[in-house]
Design a protein around this motif. Sequence first.
Motif, PDB file in Angstrom:
ATOM      1  N   UNK A 126     -29.675  30.996 -22.526  1.00  0.00           N
ATOM      2  CA  UNK A 126     -29.563  29.551 -22.370  1.00  0.00           C
ATOM      3  C   UNK A 126     -29.299  28.823 -23.685  1.00  0.00           C
ATOM      4  N   UNK A 127     -29.098  29.569 -24.763  1.00  0.00           N
ATOM      5  CA  UNK A 127     -28.707  28.947 -26.017  1.00  0.00           C
ATOM      6  C   UNK A 127     -29.830  28.607 -26.965  1.00  0.00           C
ATOM      7  N   UNK A 128     -31.064  29.033 -26.666  1.00  0.00           N
ATOM      8  CA  UNK A 128     -32.169  28.756 -27.590  1.00  0.00           C
ATOM      9  C   UNK A 128     -31.965  29.518 -28.893  1.00  0.00           C
ATOM     10  N   UNK A 129     -32.334  28.882 -29.980  1.00  0.00           N
ATOM     11  CA  UNK A 129     -32.299  29.541 -31.284  1.00  0.00           C
ATOM     12  C   UNK A 129     -33.656  30.158 -31.626  1.00  0.00           C
ATOM     13  N   UNK A 130     -34.703  29.630 -30.989  1.00  0.00           N
ATOM     14  CA  UNK A 130     -36.053  30.127 -31.243  1.00  0.00           C
ATOM     15  C   UNK A 130     -36.792  30.230 -29.919  1.00  0.00           C
TER      16      UNK A 130
ATOM     17  N   UNK B   9     -38.405  40.273 -31.427  1.00  0.00           N
ATOM     18  CA  UNK B   9     -37.770  40.392 -32.741  1.00  0.00           C
ATOM     19  C   UNK B   9     -36.663  41.438 -32.730  1.00  0.00           C
ATOM     20  N   UNK B  10     -36.919  42.581 -32.095  1.00  0.00           N
ATOM     21  CA  UNK B  10     -36.004  43.713 -32.179  1.00  0.00           C
ATOM     22  C   UNK B  10     -34.908  43.700 -31.122  1.00  0.00           C
ATOM     23  N   UNK B  11     -35.151  43.019 -29.982  1.00  0.00           N
ATOM     24  CA  UNK B  11     -34.218  43.146 -28.866  1.00  0.00           C
ATOM     25  C   UNK B  11     -33.491  41.865 -28.499  1.00  0.00           C
ATOM     26  N   UNK B  12     -33.660  40.812 -29.298  1.00  0.00           N
ATOM     27  CA  UNK B  12     -32.883  39.588 -29.096  1.00  0.00           C
ATOM     28  C   UNK B  12     -32.365  39.111 -30.443  1.00  0.00           C
ATOM     29  N   UNK B  13     -31.473  38.126 -30.373  1.00  0.00           N
ATOM     30  CA  UNK B  13     -30.928  37.526 -31.591  1.00  0.00           C
ATOM     31  C   UNK B  13     -31.612  36.212 -31.941  1.00  0.00           C
ATOM     32  N   UNK B  14     -32.655  35.835 -31.192  1.00  0.00           N
ATOM     33  CA  UNK B  14     -33.321  34.569 -31.475  1.00  0.00           C
ATOM     34  C   UNK B  14     -34.557  34.806 -32.338  1.00  0.00           C
ATOM     35  N   UNK B  15     -34.965  33.757 -33.057  1.00  0.00           N
ATOM     36  CA  UNK B  15     -36.164  33.851 -33.877  1.00  0.00           C
ATOM     37  C   UNK B  15     -37.395  33.798 -32.983  1.00  0.00           C
TER      38      UNK B  15
ATOM     39  N   UNK C 237     -24.678  12.202 -27.497  1.00  0.00           N
ATOM     40  CA  UNK C 237     -25.100  11.583 -28.758  1.00  0.00           C
ATOM     41  C   UNK C 237     -24.156  11.920 -29.913  1.00  0.00           C
ATOM     42  N   UNK C 238     -23.060  12.615 -29.624  1.00  0.00           N
ATOM     43  CA  UNK C 238     -22.105  12.962 -30.666  1.00  0.00           C
ATOM     44  C   UNK C 238     -22.493  14.172 -31.487  1.00  0.00           C
ATOM     45  N   UNK C 239     -23.402  14.993 -30.964  1.00  0.00           N
ATOM     46  CA  UNK C 239     -23.877  16.178 -31.672  1.00  0.00           C
ATOM     47  C   UNK C 239     -23.490  17.421 -30.879  1.00  0.00           C
ATOM     48  N   UNK C 240     -23.723  18.575 -31.457  1.00  0.00           N
ATOM     49  CA  UNK C 240     -23.446  19.823 -30.765  1.00  0.00           C
ATOM     50  C   UNK C 240     -24.630  20.763 -30.918  1.00  0.00           C
ATOM     51  N   UNK C 241     -24.781  21.730 -30.022  1.00  0.00           N
ATOM     52  CA  UNK C 241     -25.920  22.646 -30.130  1.00  0.00           C
ATOM     53  C   UNK C 241     -25.804  23.546 -31.354  1.00  0.00           C
ATOM     54  N   UNK C 242     -26.942  23.802 -31.971  1.00  0.00           N
ATOM     55  CA  UNK C 242     -26.995  24.730 -33.093  1.00  0.00           C
ATOM     56  C   UNK C 242     -26.736  26.148 -32.581  1.00  0.00           C
ATOM     57  N   UNK C 243     -25.899  26.905 -33.311  1.00  0.00           N
ATOM     58  CA  UNK C 243     -25.599  28.287 -32.945  1.00  0.00           C
ATOM     59  C   UNK C 243     -25.726  29.214 -34.153  1.00  0.00           C
ATOM     60  N   UNK C 244     -26.545  28.793 -35.123  1.00  0.00           N
ATOM     61  CA  UNK C 244     -26.638  29.542 -36.376  1.00  0.00           C
ATOM     62  C   UNK C 244     -27.295  30.902 -36.200  1.00  0.00           C
TER      63      UNK C 244
ATOM     64  N   UNK D  25     -25.543  32.980 -31.432  1.00  0.00           N
ATOM     65  CA  UNK D  25     -24.196  32.503 -31.124  1.00  0.00           C
ATOM     66  C   UNK D  25     -23.980  32.562 -29.618  1.00  0.00           C
ATOM     67  N   UNK D  26     -23.626  31.435 -29.016  1.00  0.00           N
ATOM     68  CA  UNK D  26     -23.435  31.391 -27.571  1.00  0.00           C
ATOM     69  C   UNK D  26     -22.361  30.365 -27.238  1.00  0.00           C
ATOM     70  N   UNK D  27     -21.920  30.396 -26.005  1.00  0.00           N
ATOM     71  CA  UNK D  27     -20.880  29.482 -25.535  1.00  0.00           C
ATOM     72  C   UNK D  27     -21.519  28.342 -24.747  1.00  0.00           C
ATOM     73  N   UNK D  28     -21.565  27.136 -25.285  1.00  0.00           N
ATOM     74  CA  UNK D  28     -22.201  26.024 -24.566  1.00  0.00           C
ATOM     75  C   UNK D  28     -21.580  25.770 -23.205  1.00  0.00           C
ATOM     76  N   UNK D  29     -20.263  25.926 -23.101  1.00  0.00           N
ATOM     77  CA  UNK D  29     -19.612  25.687 -21.814  1.00  0.00           C
ATOM     78  C   UNK D  29     -20.067  26.697 -20.773  1.00  0.00           C
TER      79      UNK D  29
END
Length: 370
Positions: free
Chosen positions: A106-110, A140-146, A328-335, A338-342
């Motif tokens: 779902x695009x979470x970074x953490x 920690x080991x099996x996902x890319x999120x913090x 609001x003129x912003x975009x989701x963080x993907x640092x 990395x995911x596709x918001x669409x």
Amino acid sequence: MVYETGNQTVDDAVRRVLDGETLDRTDGLALIAQPADALAAGADLVRREFSDGTVDACSIVNAKAGDCAEDCGFCAQSAHFDTGIDTYGFLGPEKVLEAAKRAEADGAQRFGIVVAEKGVSKEHRPDEWNEIVEAIRLVRDETDIEVDASLGLLTREEADELASEGLNHYNHNIETSRRYFPEVVGTHDFDDRLKTLRRAKNAGMDLCAGVILGMGESPTDRVDAAIELQGIGISSLPINILNPVAGTPMGDRDHAAISKPEVLKTIAVYRLLHPESRVRLTGGREVNLAPDEQHLPFEAGADGILTGDYLTTEGQDPGDDIEIMERAGLEPNRAVNEFDPEAVKAKHRDTDPDTAVGTATSNATTELDD
């Protein structure tokens, strides 16, 4: 940079922040008395100067629900109150990992592992502690999120172990000001929370610590809470808005005891007092802000969000949250992830799947960070 809102108090504060000055309590009290539109404009400028133009999304899982011995007056999970929620023990590492993978999709970074109790005790409940540590390792080991956690009060030894396992952030909200805290919690005190935050920071973890607005506190209390967090040093400042839960001492009303302009003013002041932190809109926004108003906090300095469900109440669709950011003129963080918001928007629009939080089991739903 020359920028004028037309409000001298706000303009002077913005210039000082952009010059690298840290605003103090006197500044905060002067600012929170200013009109919401001027504050929002000034805070938005500061956010644009210090931030990267993105909104950072996190998700949580209610990894152990209810029967908490503490008496936090807002909390549906306290054993002191009859709120009718489902209770269960620790979900187990694999179910926590399942929830983390949904958050990742779902695009979470953490992703935060939340356990509602005074403190997960390594000494008194070693089996539970070991399961939590194993859950941290799996995420920690099996996902890319913090991987983050909110486990209540910590000893120094516990904080050191969590940091050594790669826990990125520790969440422990102060909820309100030192003055007002006894009106909200009676079974532990304000300094207990500060000690845990300092132990987590000394161990090397970043801090996620914030407040709940609308519990009956004054604007001065809101400023004092932000100043307290300045002294600790935080990287993420979650702003909850009370979602009254029937059966709790604060459950006898329909909405939080704070107006929409006061919410926006507080968010803006928090941005000015914490220019380099993620100011994160979290629990209660859906019941206190209309769908066509939820972009406003991100035009008043916010640049973080808690997406999905909360601890005992349903949240909002992650696809809808992405659309709010974009409005609001912003975009989701993907640092980090990395995911596709669409793709996230399309997935939730077409299939309405489970979101990350509280759905690790069929009867586990979520609410405010305790």
